[in-house]
Design a protein around this motif. Structure first.
Motif: not given
Length: 745
Positions: A560, A527-532, A564, A515-516, A556-557
């Motif tokens: 996400a 480190d971005i959130s999965m929603e963003e 993840e 992922k990174r 997006s919701e």
């Protein structure tokens, strides 16, 4: 004699007869099939009256005409200057096998074309063209009179022409079997809005074996500039459809001084194959320098790009990209990026990037020396190799010397990388992601909603037995940092990092999560959130402008949780141990644990290589030599790796120092490593015990005894003083006399 004069009289009228058919009395038929046009005459008149297959010789002089050629002709200029307002030479589709050579063409209209070719088997050679829109344009004709009809052209040769001061392109060719060689193109500047500037653009496409040849060699382009859009020094495209490409040669080209505010390319090469097999391709002997986007924001600069795409090809083909020099690339405007060399293969296309030099890259945002991608969407067994390249002098807030990803296997071996400073600099990154799947089939109905699509994909991920693997090897690389960079960044547990020199780094090896790495590779905060992240993905898709902000957020919701879970599965399947043993880290003692970061697994680096130095022989006489050998063939456990010497690194550097004797008259010598070893010869020009030190961020010692005395003066032996020699002689004589007297008594 009467018969002789009668013969001359008849011969005169025979020669005069063709001339009388001409419109201009200064046009002369010199001999059968050859017409001479003198200064002040009409070239077009000669063309109109010539028979097919004739040769027209245009003598030195100035001619102001727009010429149209409707039949096969050979037109040769003899220091002839042709001034034109629209098209200097227009070769119609009926004029196959026409050749134009030896003209100096001056175009007074900025939209004019020097030579327009709409026929096949034509040769344009040794002309000089200045001004206008395009110097030489060869393209098919398109007719809509009875439906769309395209009259293709083939076998176009454009050789040894000089073109300057055009507003769009020096040479532009779309034909089967194009040959564009030894041309010089300079000062192409497109000032129009969204106007692209090209030095040389060649598009060669073929449908059968007779048409599948693209030759673009030994051309030089310079000073190519777009004021508002993109610029290409040399742009070459070859396509094979339903049959195999037979010949693709792009060697010997050079591009320099290319500038554009959006995208600037030195050399761009695209090869495409549909339902055909590509041969082994050689992309080599190219030079690219001074490619820039100036101070424009959000720009990109690429030295050389090579993209190989195959569709419907079942057998793997190889492309070798080698012996290319790329330097002086600059994207100084805000948020701008540079890539020195980019190589990609899609389909059954293995890529080998070998023996290239990339240096002097500067960018405000990010820079990559060599970028490689290999995507085999059929078997996930693509292969990309990046070996024996030199990558140096890269400066940006985020730099990657060699960055390679493949849906298959990656090898990065024997490269030399240095002078890439910065805490966000990574020297070698390799990510192989090969997926083995059993019954991994996805069928999505055409009318499925977004929720249904996610449900289908998620169910397959959850119920399918699949693994992520792929091999990454980094062997024999020579990397030198400044103390703040990362030497190796890897993702896969099946990574082997052996026999490298990686000295003066903050991080020797970073085992990162999938992922990174993926997010970081695309310039997204890891480190971005999965929603963003889901929101960014939704907003970047085609048609996103048709949705409201609320609808995009709702998508997006829903997306996400899937992201993840997907990244979680990928990280789980790529976690494990990385083999980073048998490397020279610049220390004989154990490297610090902090230099090996384990974000998703373990890095095994013990045992490591240790520096040794030996002398042979260890005892010499004055004036003799001892062979001094430094190497890192022994690891910290005492095991010998000299049998694997061919896999070790080469290049800078190790220093040998001595307190007695000399290396070619000097007390120290700095050597390049050669497969993990360096050799010099100590000369015994001083007496005593010499201590020899080998230094490469740590030290090793050996000694050499130089026999023959204790001092040296100008190369001559000097005895140590022991008293007055006359007094010594007198004492000996007195002793001898006393002994003799004793015997007499």
């Amino acid at each position: 004699m009467k018969h002789f004069y009668l013969f001359l009289f008849i011969l005169f009228f025979i020669c005069l007869n063709p001339i009388s058919a001409m419109d201009n009395n200064d046009t002369v038929l010199a001999e059968s099939g050859q017409i001479i046009v003198s200064d002040g005459s009409s070239i077009q008149s000669a063309i109109d009256n010539a028979t097919a297959g004739s040769t027209i010789m245009v003598e030195s002089g100035e001619y102001s005409e727009d010429l149209v050629i409707d039949k096969e002709l050979s037109i040769i200029g003899q220091n002839a200057v042709l001034k034109s307002e629209n098209v200097a030479f227009m070769i119609l589709p009926t004029a196959n096998n026409t050749s134009i050579s030896g003209f100096s063409i001056i175009l007074s209209n900025e939209n004019a074309t020097g030579i327009l070719v709409n026929a096949s088997d034509c040769k344009i050679e040794k002309n000089t063209i200045s001004g206008g829109k395009i110097g030489i344009l060869a393209e098919p004709t398109i007719s809509n009179s009875s439906g769309l009809e395209i009259s293709v052209i083939r076998n176009i040769e454009i050789i040894e022409n000089s073109i300057s001061d055009a507003s769009e392109a020096g040479i532009s060719v779309m034909a089967f079997n194009p040959v564009v060689s030894r041309n010089n193109v300079t000062n192409i500047k497109n000032k129009k809005e969204n106007g692209t500037a090209s030095g040389i653009l060649v598009n060669g496409t073929g449908l059968d074996s007779e048409d599948l040849k693209v030759i673009v060699t030994d051309n030089h382009v310079s000073n190519i500039e777009s004021a508002n859009a993109s610029a290409y020094g040399i742009d070459i495209r070859g396509a094979a459809v339903f049959d195999n490409l037979t010949d693709f040669d792009v060697g010997g080209n050079a591009a320099e001084n290319v500038m554009a505010p959006v995208e600037a390319y030195g050399i761009n090469i695209d090869v495409f194959a549909l339902d055909s097999t590509l041969p082994t391709l050689e992309i080599c002997d190219l030079n690219v320098s001074n490619i820039s986007s100036g101070s424009y924001e959000n720009a990109s600069v690429t030295g050389i790009r090579v993209a190989i795409t195959t569709i419907g090809q079942n057998e793997s083909s190889d492309t070798f990209i080698h012996d290319i020099n790329v330097n002086d690339l600059d994207a100084s405007g805000a948020n701008s990026a540079v890539t020195g060399m980019k190589a990609s293969g899609v389909g059954c296309a293995d890529i080998h990037v070998l023996n290239n030099n990339v240096s002097k890259i500067k960018a405000s945002s990010s820079a990559i020396g060599i970028s490689g991608e290999a995507i085999d969407y059929n078997s996930f067994k693509a292969f990309i190799e990046v070996s024996e390249n030199n990558v140096t002098d890269i400066n940006s807030p985020k730099s990657r010397a060699i960055n390679v990803m493949a849906l298959g296997n990656v090898a990065i071996n024997k490269n030399l990388v240095y002078d890439i400073p910065g805490e966000n600099s990574t020297f070698i990154t390799g990510v192989p992601l090969s997926i083995n799947m059993d019954d991994f089939n996805i069928t999505i109905p055409s009318n499925a909603s977004i929720e249904e699509i996610f449900d289908i994909i998620e169910s397959v991920f959850n119920s399918t037995n699949y693994t992520i693997n792929g091999n990454f090897t980094a062997v024999g690389n020579n990397l030198e940092g400044t103390g703040s960079e990362t030497a190796f960044a890897v993702v896969m547990q099946t990574s082997t990092i052996n026999y490298n020199r990686a000295v003066n780094f903050k991080n020797n090896v970073v085992k990162d999560s999938t992922k990174r790495f993926l997010l970081d590779s695309y310039g997204i905060d890891p480190d971005i959130s999965m929603e963003e992240l889901a929101y960014l993905l939704a907003k970047s898709q085609p048609g996103a402008e048709n949705y409201t902000e609320e609808e995009l957020r709702n998508m997006s919701e829903e997306m996400a949780p899937f992201l993840e879970k997907m990244f979680g599965n990928m990280d789980r399947l790529t976690s494990g141990d990385v083999d980073a043993r048998f490397n020279w880290w610049g220390t004989n003692s154990k490297p610090p644990e902090s230099a090996f970061k384990n974000n998703n697994g373990t890095v095994i680096y013990d045992p490591w290589l240790v520096l040794h130095v030996r002398s042979n022989p260890s005892v010499i006489d004055y004036g003799e030599y001892s062979r001094i050998t430094a190497d890192v063939y022994t690891d910290s456990s005492g095991a010998d790796h000299s049998l694997n010497a061919s896999q070790f690194f080469s290049g800078p550097r190790v220093t040998l120092l001595t307190d007695k004797g000399s290396f070619n008259g000097q007390k120290s010598v700095t050597l390049d490593w050669v497969n993990g070893q360096a050799v010099a010869y100590l000369y015994g020009d001083e007496y005593g015990l010499a201590t020899v030190t080998a230094f490469d961020y740590d030290k090793a010692f050996t000694t050499v005894l130089i026999r023959g005395g204790e001092d040296l003066n100008d190369g001559e032996v000097t005895l140590k003083p022991t008293g007055n020699p006359l007094l010594l002689l007198f004492s000996v004589l007195m002793l001898f006399a006393s002994v003799c007297g004793y015997k007499r008594r």
